[in-house]
Enzyme design. Sequence first.
Site, PDB file in Angstrom:
ATOM      1  N   PRO A  18       0.966  -1.391  -0.081  1.00 12.79           N
ATOM      2  CA  PRO A  18       0.064  -0.094  -0.071  1.00 12.79           C
ATOM      3  C   PRO A  18       0.762   1.228  -0.182  1.00 12.79           C
ATOM      4  O   PRO A  18       1.427   1.592   0.990  1.00 12.79           O
ATOM      5  CB  PRO A  18      -0.739  -0.029   1.426  1.00 12.79           C
ATOM      6  CG  PRO A  18      -0.100  -1.136   2.050  1.00 12.79           C
ATOM      7  CD  PRO A  18       0.904  -1.759   1.320  1.00 12.79           C
ATOM      8  N   ASP A  30       5.835   2.624   2.515  1.00 10.76           N
ATOM      9  CA  ASP A  30       4.770   1.450   2.710  1.00 10.76           C
ATOM     10  C   ASP A  30       4.004   1.667   4.045  1.00 10.76           C
ATOM     11  O   ASP A  30       4.321   1.929   5.245  1.00 10.76           O
ATOM     12  CB  ASP A  30       5.750   0.127   2.996  1.00 10.76           C
ATOM     13  CG  ASP A  30       5.093  -1.150   3.303  1.00 10.76           C
ATOM     14  OD1 ASP A  30       3.720  -1.038   3.402  1.00 10.76           O
ATOM     15  OD2 ASP A  30       5.413  -2.169   3.027  1.00 10.76           O
ATOM     16  N   HIS A  31       2.605   1.972   3.732  1.00 12.60           N
ATOM     17  CA  HIS A  31       1.633   2.501   4.563  1.00 12.60           C
ATOM     18  C   HIS A  31       1.430   1.246   5.748  1.00 12.60           C
ATOM     19  O   HIS A  31       0.683   1.812   6.784  1.00 12.60           O
ATOM     20  CB  HIS A  31       0.463   3.123   4.214  1.00 12.60           C
ATOM     21  CG  HIS A  31      -0.106   4.058   4.947  1.00 12.60           C
ATOM     22  ND1 HIS A  31       0.321   4.392   6.177  1.00 12.60           N
ATOM     23  CD2 HIS A  31      -1.312   4.828   4.639  1.00 12.60           C
ATOM     24  CE1 HIS A  31      -0.482   5.396   6.754  1.00 12.60           C
ATOM     25  NE2 HIS A  31      -1.356   5.896   5.794  1.00 12.60           N
ATOM     26  N   ARG A  32       1.822  -0.103   5.573  1.00 16.58           N
ATOM     27  CA  ARG A  32       1.884  -0.946   6.464  1.00 16.58           C
ATOM     28  C   ARG A  32       2.729  -0.678   7.888  1.00 16.58           C
ATOM     29  O   ARG A  32       2.742  -0.984   8.801  1.00 16.58           O
ATOM     30  CB  ARG A  32       2.169  -2.303   6.054  1.00 16.58           C
ATOM     31  CG  ARG A  32       1.007  -2.609   5.161  1.00 16.58           C
ATOM     32  CD  ARG A  32       1.408  -4.000   4.279  1.00 16.58           C
ATOM     33  NE  ARG A  32       2.674  -3.746   3.804  1.00 16.58           N
ATOM     34  CZ  ARG A  32       3.313  -4.857   3.038  1.00 16.58           C
ATOM     35  NH1 ARG A  32       2.763  -6.047   2.890  1.00 16.58           N
ATOM     36  NH2 ARG A  32       4.440  -4.645   2.373  1.00 16.58           N
ATOM     37  N   ILE A  90       5.066   2.737   7.838  1.00 17.19           N
ATOM     38  CA  ILE A  90       5.070   3.844   8.115  1.00 17.19           C
ATOM     39  C   ILE A  90       3.817   4.714   8.148  1.00 17.19           C
ATOM     40  O   ILE A  90       3.046   4.503   7.060  1.00 17.19           O
ATOM     41  CB  ILE A  90       5.982   4.416   7.141  1.00 17.19           C
ATOM     42  CG1 ILE A  90       7.352   3.802   7.439  1.00 17.19           C
ATOM     43  CG2 ILE A  90       6.155   5.971   7.356  1.00 17.19           C
ATOM     44  CD1 ILE A  90       8.240   3.969   6.120  1.00 17.19           C
TER      45      ILE A  90
END
Length: 439
Positions: free
Chosen positions: A239, A411-413, A415
């Site tokens: 993501p 990577d929104h998982r 950060i």
Amino acid sequence: MAQIKQALVPDIGDYHDVPVIELLVQVGDRVSKDQGLATLESDKATMEVPAPFAGTVRELKVKLGDAVSEGSVVALIEADGDAQAAAAEPAAAKAEPPPKSDAPAKTEPVAAKAEPAAAQPTARETHTPPVAFSADTVLPASVPYASPSVRVFARELGVDLAQVKGGERGGRIAKADVQAFVKAALAGAAGGSATGGGLNLIAWPKVDFAKFGEIERRPLSRINKLSGANLARNWAMIPHVTQFDEADITEMETFRKRLGEEQKEVKVTPLVFLIKAVVAALQQYPAFNASLDGDELVLKKYFHIGIAVDTPDGLVVPVIRNADQKGLLALSKELAEISVKAREKKLGPADMSGGCFSISSLGGIGGTAFTPIINAPEVAILGVSKAQTKPLWNGTEFIPRLLLPLSLSYDHRVIDGAAAARFTAFLARALTDLRRLLL
Ligand code: COA
């Protein structure tokens, strides 16, 4: 008595300096006669180097990326007692004791016949091997046991053999095992549509382009195929969010130009300042210098920076190691060297592995911003566009300042948005006032 002998690359026709793309065995593995030891892939064909006799692998003489030709030593194999006769080599009759581990083995060369994986496929027929953009994931922990024809079959279907359970004796993977794996995967994907899991994509559009006008077909380069497969996976699985910012690099540019006048040995571009600023930001925000591994975050204490390099054959990402320990001139020299190596196609997997964070600079070309794709298993990448002089309000008036556009994809998982905004703002401050790099 057991004897250690060399397994050589056999007659592979007109091919020379063919890269090793897969090691199929590890030291200590038992191999049977004709079992694949390594896969070679030229522009036109994939072939396996088979074991010329049964035995135990004592040493691998090649690594991924090495270029080999007929007669190159691939491995040292301790032949099974009863296999020596079967090796049909007169030398095999002279049994010798196994060498001591610290003494070089006395070895004899034995080459089996190369088994081409497919009947000399043309470049267009050669299918993308599922190997990675980042060389980290090229290195297999354990190698699946399958014949060359099954490997080609799996490649054609895009199946990673490491995930297939072999149904034959000794765990060997047969064509039927690959078919069963694909069926199960398809069933899983179909189930995904009901449950919301899986990508469940519709088929790629099939168009007869020639119907609409003149066309030309050009095969993709090997680099295009490898990086394309990795970019597609990374784009689909991570993501991504991209944070944009601008750094005032007016003073930095004055200093960079002065450096260029003071010494003519190396060309200093803005990129080396970015590498130093990125290292400082990674030290300040360790979650950006990390990789996801299952439920754990692996935090790295080293600072190896990948640099996207544009080559006529496509994008490659060589890695500058220990960038925290190098100064601007040393980094400039190394950057020039890896760019040349990349464009001359001389980078090996070792040059492209171990990266912590990548920088993709399009600043020398143009553009105001872009959304770079993360180079998994890294968790962020910095895109840099062309610096431009713009009016900046200083509280009383507009003054001309040189502004450098920054685009950080993360990577929104791992950060969250606030951390990404802080990281990018830190970068911008460090580039605006280089003294901050000393803090
Ligand atoms: N703003 C303005 N000018 C810039 C700049 C920036 N952000 N970055 C570089 N420049 C200037 C340089 O100073 C140099 O100018 P000069 O010749 O007048 O001194 C010129 O642009 C060319 O620089 P370049 O040769 O590209 O050097 P570099 O150190 O900036 O980049 C590479 C080296 C290898 C990264 C670069 O050549 C490259 O391949 N970039 C493409 C990467 C890519 O394709 N990314 C896409 C991935 S999605």
